[in-house]
Design a protein around this motif. Structure first.
Motif, PDB file in Angstrom:
ATOM      1  N   THR A  64     -21.149 117.404 -94.774  1.00  9.00           N
ATOM      2  CA  THR A  64     -20.646 116.085 -95.149  1.00  9.00           C
ATOM      3  C   THR A  64     -19.278 115.887 -94.516  1.00  9.00           C
ATOM      4  N   SER A  65     -18.882 114.654 -94.375  1.00 11.04           N
ATOM      5  CA  SER A  65     -17.620 114.357 -93.678  1.00 11.04           C
ATOM      6  C   SER A  65     -16.416 114.654 -94.582  1.00 11.04           C
ATOM      7  N   ASP A  66     -15.256 114.802 -93.915  1.00  9.56           N
ATOM      8  CA  ASP A  66     -14.013 115.020 -94.663  1.00  9.56           C
ATOM      9  C   ASP A  66     -13.640 113.814 -95.517  1.00  9.56           C
ATOM     10  N   LYS A  67     -13.980 112.616 -95.047  1.00  3.27           N
ATOM     11  CA  LYS A  67     -13.652 111.391 -95.779  1.00  3.27           C
ATOM     12  C   LYS A  67     -14.345 111.356 -97.132  1.00  3.27           C
ATOM     13  N   ILE A  68     -15.658 111.696 -97.141  1.00  2.00           N
ATOM     14  CA  ILE A  68     -16.403 111.676 -98.398  1.00  2.00           C
ATOM     15  C   ILE A  68     -15.839 112.727 -99.364  1.00  2.00           C
ATOM     16  N   PHE A  69     -15.479 113.893 -98.844  1.00  3.09           N
ATOM     17  CA  PHE A  69     -14.903 114.941 -99.696  1.00  3.09           C
ATOM     18  C   PHE A  69     -13.561 114.518-100.283  1.00  3.09           C
ATOM     19  N   GLN A  70     -12.725 113.858 -99.467  1.00  3.68           N
ATOM     20  CA  GLN A  70     -11.413 113.420 -99.941  1.00  3.68           C
ATOM     21  C   GLN A  70     -11.535 112.337-101.016  1.00  3.68           C
TER      22      GLN A  70
ATOM     23  N   ALA B  54     -17.125 119.799-106.866  1.00  3.71           N
ATOM     24  CA  ALA B  54     -17.547 121.159-106.464  1.00  3.71           C
ATOM     25  C   ALA B  54     -18.679 121.087-105.430  1.00  3.71           C
ATOM     26  N   ARG B  55     -19.594 120.130-105.613  1.00  2.00           N
ATOM     27  CA  ARG B  55     -20.721 119.989-104.681  1.00  2.00           C
ATOM     28  C   ARG B  55     -20.240 119.525-103.312  1.00  2.00           C
ATOM     29  N   GLN B  56     -19.395 118.506-103.297  1.00  6.01           N
ATOM     30  CA  GLN B  56     -18.896 117.992-102.030  1.00  6.01           C
ATOM     31  C   GLN B  56     -18.007 119.005-101.305  1.00  6.01           C
ATOM     32  N   LYS B  57     -17.310 119.829-102.092  1.00  3.96           N
ATOM     33  CA  LYS B  57     -16.473 120.858-101.479  1.00  3.96           C
ATOM     34  C   LYS B  57     -17.318 121.884-100.742  1.00  3.96           C
ATOM     35  N   GLY B  58     -18.459 122.270-101.341  1.00  2.00           N
ATOM     36  CA  GLY B  58     -19.360 123.216-100.676  1.00  2.00           C
ATOM     37  C   GLY B  58     -19.992 122.626 -99.430  1.00  2.00           C
ATOM     38  N   LEU B  59     -20.384 121.358 -99.514  1.00  3.60           N
ATOM     39  CA  LEU B  59     -20.992 120.714 -98.350  1.00  3.60           C
ATOM     40  C   LEU B  59     -19.980 120.552 -97.232  1.00  3.60           C
ATOM     41  N   ASN B  60     -18.718 120.276 -97.589  1.00  3.36           N
ATOM     42  CA  ASN B  60     -17.704 120.092 -96.568  1.00  3.36           C
ATOM     43  C   ASN B  60     -17.381 121.389 -95.835  1.00  3.36           C
ATOM     44  N   LEU B  61     -17.488 122.506 -96.561  1.00  2.47           N
ATOM     45  CA  LEU B  61     -17.234 123.791 -95.909  1.00  2.47           C
ATOM     46  C   LEU B  61     -18.255 124.086 -94.818  1.00  2.47           C
ATOM     47  N   THR B  62     -19.485 123.629 -95.014  1.00  2.00           N
ATOM     48  CA  THR B  62     -20.563 123.849 -94.013  1.00  2.00           C
ATOM     49  C   THR B  62     -20.680 122.669 -93.057  1.00  2.00           C
ATOM     50  N   LYS B  63     -19.746 121.695 -93.206  1.00  2.00           N
ATOM     51  CA  LYS B  63     -19.728 120.485 -92.370  1.00  2.00           C
ATOM     52  C   LYS B  63     -20.995 119.652 -92.531  1.00  2.00           C
TER      53      LYS B  63
ATOM     54  N   PHE C 289     -18.653 114.913-114.850  1.00  2.00           N
ATOM     55  CA  PHE C 289     -19.446 114.496-113.674  1.00  2.00           C
ATOM     56  C   PHE C 289     -18.593 114.566-112.410  1.00  2.00           C
ATOM     57  N   ALA C 290     -17.341 114.087-112.497  1.00  2.00           N
ATOM     58  CA  ALA C 290     -16.460 114.097-111.330  1.00  2.00           C
ATOM     59  C   ALA C 290     -16.157 115.528-110.885  1.00  2.00           C
TER      60      ALA C 290
ATOM     61  N   THR D 202     -14.074 112.058-103.079  1.00  2.00           N
ATOM     62  CA  THR D 202     -14.545 112.748-104.281  1.00  2.00           C
ATOM     63  C   THR D 202     -13.404 113.488-104.973  1.00  2.00           C
ATOM     64  N   GLU D 203     -12.544 114.115-104.180  1.00  2.00           N
ATOM     65  CA  GLU D 203     -11.399 114.833-104.743  1.00  2.00           C
ATOM     66  C   GLU D 203     -10.430 113.868-105.421  1.00  2.00           C
ATOM     67  N   SER D 204     -10.210 112.695-104.809  1.00  2.00           N
ATOM     68  CA  SER D 204      -9.309 111.696-105.392  1.00  2.00           C
ATOM     69  C   SER D 204      -9.846 111.184-106.723  1.00  2.00           C
ATOM     70  N   GLU D 205     -11.138 110.891-106.794  1.00  2.00           N
ATOM     71  CA  GLU D 205     -11.736 110.406-108.042  1.00  2.00           C
ATOM     72  C   GLU D 205     -11.649 111.465-109.136  1.00  2.00           C
ATOM     73  N   PHE D 206     -11.840 112.722-108.740  1.00  2.00           N
ATOM     74  CA  PHE D 206     -11.741 113.821-109.714  1.00  2.00           C
ATOM     75  C   PHE D 206     -10.313 113.917-110.283  1.00  2.00           C
ATOM     76  N   ASN D 207      -9.314 113.812-109.418  1.00  2.00           N
ATOM     77  CA  ASN D 207      -7.920 113.895-109.870  1.00  2.00           C
ATOM     78  C   ASN D 207      -7.533 112.699-110.739  1.00  2.00           C
ATOM     79  N   GLN D 208      -7.999 111.506-110.356  1.00  2.00           N
ATOM     80  CA  GLN D 208      -7.702 110.311-111.155  1.00  2.00           C
ATOM     81  C   GLN D 208      -8.314 110.411-112.547  1.00  2.00           C
ATOM     82  N   GLN D 209      -9.511 110.992-112.616  1.00  2.00           N
ATOM     83  CA  GLN D 209     -10.169 111.126-113.916  1.00  2.00           C
ATOM     84  C   GLN D 209      -9.420 112.129-114.807  1.00  2.00           C
TER      85      GLN D 209
END
Length: 379
Positions: free
Chosen positions: A150-156, A139-148, A133-134, A158-165
């Motif tokens: 979603t904010s950089d904070k939300i993407f970061q 991957a979803r938040q990364k695509g949204l962040n590329l098109t702006k 799920f993470a 999501t990336e942190s939770e993915f790495n922790q998992q």
């Protein structure tokens, strides 16, 4: 008057008789004590000395290819001794081991069960699902962040939770491997409460500290295994002899059980420390040890010492009596004292003397004439 004189004579006779017996007993006792105290001394007359052809002198220093006889024990090096433990502890479900058994690498030593094993597998599978799920959310938040979108904070976040998992899943996988479970083969259909303990090497079982049904903690040693194929030999060498040894020196050794079977070894290490008994340990690598040698076997060893300077006496100077060797020292006035010595190797008519000699002249020739005089009373 006459009667009184007769009584006086009788009393005087009895007194003299008692005094004579007492003196004889005293002399006999003194002579016996003298013989007991000086039973290592022999006295010759001038004529006996001349007839025996005795010659005296001092010990000499000679270069000999001497040998050193020592003893010690076989031992297994640390890399061949294994203590079997279980990192998470648990209950012993089954074991058939007894001391002395031979086990092969990969064979089952025991099976264990505990609730902790079930919970660990549960945590791993749950973390694995969360990682999926993470990863998808990342991957979803990364695509949204590329098109702006979603904010950089939300993407970061999501990336942190993915790495922790990913870290959590990797940690749980290693914990499963510690107890012998393969995380790649684990699924919700094969969760087990039982784990197996496997032998890490081909070895003999020397200690069994558990039984079926016993609970063991992570620090408890369940079994001890020893691989006897690469044994070392630990020899005890006296301080004075240790300085004559060096690494790489060859050794021939044998056990008391089979003296005809010779083993070869090489000095690997000389412990640079002298114990309270004035000895040190010399560690050797056995080159041809077989399964008949077990750790703790008592061994006798012979070490060749090349061109060693030793104290030596002519072979005629040594006499053998009741399994021991002796020499005679000159005490003066044709008196000689017998002292015990420890002989070494013999070469070219001379014998090495390992024990300390007194600073007196020593009988170098016809020492057996003195032994015959001492033990048999011969002329």
């Amino acid at each position: 008057m006459r009667r009184n004189n007769l009584i006086g004579i009788l009393l005087l006779f009895l007194f003299c008789s008692c005094t004579g017996d007492k003196k004889a007993n005293t002399e006999s006792k003194t002579e016996k004590e003298s013989n007991t105290v000086q039973n290592d001394l022999v006295q010759l007359t001038a004529e006996q000395f001349k007839n025996a052809g005795i010659q005296t002198g001092v010990a000499v220093q000679k270069e000999m290819n001497a040998t050193l006889n020592v003893n010690g024990l076989t031992e297994a090096p640390p890399e061949n001794v294994f203590s079997i433990t279980v990192p998470l502890g648990g209950f012993i479900k089954k074991t058939n081991l007894i001391p002395g058994m031979m086990v092969r690498k990969g064979s089952v030593l025991a099976s264990m069960e505990d609730q902790k094993y079930i919970l660990l597998q549960q945590d791993y599978l749950a973390a694995k699902n969360k990682l999926k799920f993470a990863e998808a959310d990342y991957a979803r938040q990364k695509g949204l962040n590329l098109t702006k979108a979603t904010s950089d904070k939300i993407f970061q976040q999501t990336e942190s939770e993915f790495n922790q998992q990913k870290i959590l899943l990797s940690s749980l996988a290693e914990q499963l491997r510690l107890i012998g479970l393969n995380p790649a083969a684990l699924s919700d259909k094969n969760i087990s409460r039982t784990i197996q303990i496997y032998a890490p090497i081909d070895a003999y079982v020397t200690k069994v500290n558990v039984n079926s049904g016993k609970y063991v903690n992570p620090a408890d040693v369940l079994f001890e295994l020893i691989n006897p194929r690469k044994l070392h030999l630990s020899l005890t060498v006296l301080e004075n002899d240790a300085s004559r040894l060096k690494e790489g020196q060859k050794i021939i050794c044998y056990s008391n059980k089979d003296p005809e079977k010779k083993y070869h070894a090489t000095i690997h290490l000389i412990t640079p420390n002298i114990e309270d008994d004035r000895s040190t340990s010399v560690h050797c690598d056995l080159e041809n040890s077989g399964r008949e040698l077990l750790p703790g076997t008592y061994m006798n060893a012979t070490i060749k010492l090349e061109n060693a300077t030793v104290t030596a006496l002519p072979e005629e100077a040594l006499v053998k009596w009741e399994g021991k060797f002796y020499v005679f020292t000159d005490q003066g006035q044709y008196r000689y004292k017998m002292i015990n010595v420890q002989p070494g190797v013999s070469t070219a008519g001379f014998t090495e003397i390992k024990s300390a000699l007194p600073e007196k002249s020593i009988v170098l020739k016809n020492a057996y004439a003195l032994l015959m005089k001492m033990k048999n009373g011969g002329e």
